[in-house]
Design a protein around this motif. Structure first.
Motif, PDB file in Angstrom:
ATOM      1  N   UNK A  42     -15.316 -22.757  58.504  1.00 16.60           N
ATOM      2  CA  UNK A  42     -14.955 -22.950  59.908  1.00 16.60           C
ATOM      3  C   UNK A  42     -15.997 -23.662  60.768  1.00 16.60           C
ATOM      4  N   UNK A  43     -17.277 -23.520  60.477  1.00 19.46           N
ATOM      5  CA  UNK A  43     -18.318 -24.130  61.298  1.00 19.46           C
ATOM      6  C   UNK A  43     -18.838 -25.451  60.741  1.00 19.46           C
ATOM      7  N   UNK A  44     -18.340 -25.894  59.597  1.00 20.13           N
ATOM      8  CA  UNK A  44     -18.882 -27.094  58.944  1.00 20.13           C
ATOM      9  C   UNK A  44     -18.741 -28.322  59.828  1.00 20.13           C
ATOM     10  N   UNK A  45     -19.882 -28.994  60.109  1.00 20.77           N
ATOM     11  CA  UNK A  45     -19.912 -30.193  60.956  1.00 20.77           C
ATOM     12  C   UNK A  45     -20.485 -31.409  60.237  1.00 20.77           C
ATOM     13  N   UNK A  46     -21.381 -31.191  59.259  1.00 24.56           N
ATOM     14  CA  UNK A  46     -22.007 -32.302  58.522  1.00 24.56           C
ATOM     15  C   UNK A  46     -21.937 -32.007  57.038  1.00 24.56           C
ATOM     16  N   UNK A  47     -21.540 -33.033  56.278  1.00 27.29           N
ATOM     17  CA  UNK A  47     -21.359 -32.872  54.849  1.00 27.29           C
ATOM     18  C   UNK A  47     -21.855 -34.120  54.143  1.00 27.29           C
ATOM     19  N   UNK A  48     -22.751 -33.960  53.174  1.00 22.34           N
ATOM     20  CA  UNK A  48     -23.273 -35.083  52.386  1.00 22.34           C
ATOM     21  C   UNK A  48     -22.737 -34.954  50.967  1.00 22.34           C
ATOM     22  N   UNK A  49     -22.000 -35.966  50.522  1.00 23.02           N
ATOM     23  CA  UNK A  49     -21.329 -35.896  49.223  1.00 23.02           C
ATOM     24  C   UNK A  49     -21.547 -37.122  48.342  1.00 23.02           C
ATOM     25  N   UNK A  50     -22.586 -37.947  48.590  1.00 19.06           N
ATOM     26  CA  UNK A  50     -22.733 -39.140  47.767  1.00 19.06           C
ATOM     27  C   UNK A  50     -22.998 -38.739  46.318  1.00 19.06           C
ATOM     28  N   UNK A  51     -22.397 -39.479  45.412  1.00 16.49           N
ATOM     29  CA  UNK A  51     -22.503 -39.227  43.963  1.00 16.49           C
ATOM     30  C   UNK A  51     -22.174 -37.778  43.593  1.00 16.49           C
ATOM     31  N   UNK A  52     -21.163 -37.228  44.224  1.00 18.29           N
ATOM     32  CA  UNK A  52     -20.809 -35.824  43.964  1.00 18.29           C
ATOM     33  C   UNK A  52     -19.589 -35.684  43.062  1.00 18.29           C
ATOM     34  N   UNK A  53     -18.828 -36.752  42.890  1.00 16.89           N
ATOM     35  CA  UNK A  53     -17.618 -36.675  42.078  1.00 16.89           C
ATOM     36  C   UNK A  53     -16.348 -36.524  42.886  1.00 16.89           C
TER      37      UNK A  53
ATOM     38  N   UNK B  88     -20.932 -19.190  59.043  1.00 18.85           N
ATOM     39  CA  UNK B  88     -21.932 -19.883  59.858  1.00 18.85           C
ATOM     40  C   UNK B  88     -22.372 -21.230  59.300  1.00 18.85           C
ATOM     41  N   UNK B  89     -21.996 -21.558  58.096  1.00 10.45           N
ATOM     42  CA  UNK B  89     -22.473 -22.782  57.447  1.00 10.45           C
ATOM     43  C   UNK B  89     -21.974 -24.022  58.195  1.00 10.45           C
ATOM     44  N   UNK B  90     -22.901 -24.784  58.778  1.00  8.21           N
ATOM     45  CA  UNK B  90     -22.546 -25.953  59.580  1.00  8.21           C
ATOM     46  C   UNK B  90     -22.912 -27.263  58.899  1.00  8.21           C
TER      47      UNK B  90
END
Length: 181
Positions: free
Chosen positions: A108-119, A85-87
């Motif tokens: 499968x449900x991922x729609x938004x991802x924030x990765x600034x300064x994550x490596x 369910x993680x979107x």
């Protein structure tokens, strides 16, 4: 988001007020008993680490998870592989690498991802951005063009002060160098 089921209790939990002292033990003691009802969980800047993610993998209704500025690494993120369910996932300021890209693509449900300064490298970000329907914010986008700009400023005493033409003659300054006198 859509309700999990009719009459569901949907909990949004944010530990910001106690984040520095909220770790894996607190998550286990306070939130795991509520796992079925938690749809949004903000653990940003908390003391949770990789151990917490195995518990979070058992939150069946979790739609949004914010782990920004935590000690989460590739090893911990692997526990979330295939979460149904993680979107939306915020992983900014974490210690990830391209090893997490396959795990993220497997949500499968991922729609938004924030990765600034994550490596995650530019190549890893490109792989994520290639997935249709996934918006990736990594802070690497070029700045947007200006919508408008002001005219050039001119600093001169020869130009009349704005609105000076509206001031009656009797009230106009005598001393043009210092209009206050």
């Amino acid at each position: 988001h859509e309700p999990v089921h009719a009459g569901a209790r949907e909990l949004v939990v944010d530990v910001a007020a106690v984040a520095p002292s909220f770790g894996d033990a607190e998550l286990e003691r306070l939130l795991v008993p509520l796992a079925a009802d938690v749809v949004e969980l903000v653990l940003a800047r908390s003391a949770v680490d990789d151990a917490a993610l195995s518990s979070l993998a058992r939150f069946p209704a979790l739609v949004r998870l914010d782990l920004r500025a935590t000690k989460v690494t590739d090893a911990g993120l692997a526990a979330l592989a295939g979460h149904a369910t993680l979107a939306e996932l915020v992983l900014a300021q974490t210690k990830l690498s391209d090893a997490s890209v396959d795990v993220l693509l497997g949500l499968p449900q991922l729609r938004k991802l924030a990765l600034w300064n994550s490596g995650v490298s530019p190549a890893g970000l490109a792989r994520l951005r290639a997935r249709e329907g996934l918006v990736v914010n990594a802070g690497d986008e070029p700045p947007a063009a200006a919508l408008e700009s002001e005219g050039e400023l001119a600093f001169t005493s020869e130009r009349a002060l704005p609105g000076a033409e509206l001031v009656p003659e009797a009230l106009r300054p005598i001393n043009a160098t210092c209009p206050v006198s």
